[in-house]
Design a protein around this motif. Structure first.
Motif: not given
Length: 555
Positions: A187-189, A196-199, A547-548, A552-554
């Motif tokens: 997993l890469k963040e 937000g965040k991309n995974f 993408h969160s 968002a809670e991820f």
């Protein structure tokens, strides 16, 4: 007699339907044993044709050509039942349709348990846990060295060849290797532009079927199995039909380790049977996500096309006709000759990735040929159990292709400098022999079949070239592009060769067969694989992204 089982859903299964395998250490001495065992299982009419009407034996397939050749050279082999029973080494359970269905169903059931990209508690096996499982399985395999060696010898692998393979490829069974390969799967963040965040991570295809090859069952078995399991797939292993025993041992070692660690039972399963039958079965089943297959390019590209049409990922390992260049004023010809002979003749030349065309600066030609011939003539063929032997018998398809290629080369003016004949295990000429003497050809032309086709056998054509332009033109004229090598004292030559050669891998001043865990897992250009070099764990997965948003809670 030992019966080697299949493995379905964590259980070893004797299906009651068996294939018989002779002791190849005995067959090498007396090939009539294998023919007599084959005749024992055929119809009365087939036995009549072989014994009384040999001119009616078809010529269409290598196996039939061999029967004709043996019958003409040695007559009808005759053995008592006890003699044949003593020559039989093992039996292998053959998969039935319920076994295949059971394995596929278990794979689908366990698929969600075999990977856990977000590393959440109780939601599947994490990448780190798969790394540890493979490392522990590697330790278990290394403890079985003697058993695997003994079985491999009975399959026809010389002790010398086995020990080279074991030393090189058991190095892949280290924790550091799996951690290295796993970096591309994890997993890469990264931050999103919206706050937000991309995974992103690599997701396994699910049920993955591995068709490992007869010419290198141990090395490529280890590479394929570990790659698929590391990727998180439910892995079904199909051993090579000609030499399944050592591959089944690998499957048993992996299974035992995984069971002791409490891992899902579909992590590794083993099914046996005809390659075409199982390939047709798997490519027609929507539950299969990926396939690994080794073999000739024409068949492989056709299978690849069919798999793609059915939305199955395929990782093919295809044929090669690797070119090696020797060039320079002070290049070390002694070292080059040793590496070329190893890279051409290991395993009697039965390797996709081998030196198959030698291009040499014209002013170095005679000296290099002399050194290559000296090294080639040191090689010894014979019984696999003889520690001095390094060359195994040829597969029949490879043998008859070589015979046809050599006939073409001679007709077009090629000169045989050494070798050039079929022989028995004592190196005596034998028109029905299982071996072919290591052969070096000069006075070759680019139009000859030995230059145009893959030579999956111990023959090396040598072509002098007057410029790097000419060398690249000849090398790149091939339909294949697996690997290449260059021996030179001129850095500009090695740099140009590495840039312009149409092959997925290049070895500079080193063994053509060199591998280490940092290198890609084969792959090629053109009819050797199209996509270039590849890592199996990456190819047996697909990229997924998430993408969160900022609220968002991820994770």
């Amino acid at each position: 007699m030992r019966i080697y089982p299949i493995i379905v859903d964590g259980k070893e299964v004797d299906t009651g339907k068996h294939a018989t395998f002779p002791d190849m250490d005995k067959v090498v001495v007396d090939p009539g044993i294998a023919i007599a065992l084959q005749m024992r299982d055929t119809s009365a009419m087939q036995r009549l044709v072989f014994s009384r009407l040999p001119s009616f034996i078809p010529r269409s397939a290598p196996e039939m050509r061999y029967l004709r050749d043996y019958r003409r050279a040695h007559g009808v082999p005759r053995y008592s039942k006890d003699e044949l029973d003593e020559s039989t080494y093992a039996e292998v359970a053959i998969s039935r349709e319920p076994d295949i269905e059971g394995a596929l169903s278990a794979g689908v059931r366990d698929r969600p348990k075999l990977y856990n990209p977000f590393k959440l508690l109780s939601t599947g096996v994490t990448l780190d846990e798969r790394v540890e499982a493979l490392y522990q399985a590697g330790l278990a395999i290394k403890k079985r060295f003697q058993e695997v060696r003994d079985v491999s010898v009975k399959e026809g692998v010389p002790i010398k060849t086995f020990e080279w393979t074991w030393t090189m490829f058991t190095e892949y069974l280290e924790r550091e290797t799996f951690e290295l390969w796993g970096r591309d799967l994890d997993l890469k963040e990264a931050p999103g532009r919206d706050g937000g965040k991309n995974f992103q991570f690599r997701e396994p295809y699910g049920v993955t079927c591995l068709f490992t090859p007869y010419n290198s069952p141990l090395a490529l078995g280890i590479l394929s199995i570990t790659s698929s399991i590391l990727a998180g797939n439910a892995t079904i292993l199909k051993p090579p039909s000609k030499v399944p025993l050592s591959t089944i041992l690998l499957g048993q070692a992996f299974l035992q380790t995984f069971q002791e660690m409490g891992l899902p039972s579909a992590m590794i399963q083993v099914l046996t049977g005809g390659g075409k039958t199982l390939m047709d079965r798997f490519t027609s089943d929507r539950r299969v996500g990926a396939i690994v297959w080794y073999g000739d390019s024409d068949t492989g590209i056709e299978l690849w096309s069919e798999a793609t049409r059915r939305r199955i990922q395929m990782a093919p390992e295809l044929a090669g006709s690797d070119a090696c260049l020797v060039w320079g004023r002070d290049v070390n010809l002694d070292f080059a000759a040793k590496m070329i002979v190893k890279g051409r003749f290991l395993g009697s030349g039965q390797a996709c990735m081998a030196v198959k065309r030698l291009l040499v600066q014209d002013t170095l030609h005679d000296d290099l040929v002399r050194l290559v011939v000296e090294e080639a003539e040191k090689l010894q063929l014979g019984r696999p159990s003889d520690p001095d032997v390094s060359l195994p018998p040829l597969g029949l398809t490879a043998m008859y292709l070589l015979l046809d290629q050599m006939e073409d080369a001679r007709a077009k003016g090629a000169k045989v400098v050494t070798g050039g004949f079929r022989c028995n295990y004592l190196s005596e000429p034998d028109t029905a022999g299982l071996f072919y003497k290591p052969t070096v050809l000069t006075n070759v032309e680019a139009s000859m079949r030995v230059m145009q086709e893959e030579v999956f056998a111990p023959a090396l054509p040598v072509l002098p070239v007057g410029s790097i332009d000419e060398a690249l033109r000849v090398a790149n004229a091939s339909r294949f592009g697996l690997r290449s090598s260059v021996f030179t004292d001129d850095q500009s030559v090695s740099l140009r060769w590495a840039k312009e050669i149409e092959a997925a891998g290049v070895s500079v001043g080193q063994d053509h067969l060199y591998f280490d865990p940092h290198m890609p897992h084969l792959g090629g250009y053109k009819d050797s694989g199209i996509i270039g070099a590849k890592y199996f764990p990456v190819m047996l997965t697909r990229m997924k992204y998430v993408h969160s948003g900022p609220a968002a809670e991820f994770l």
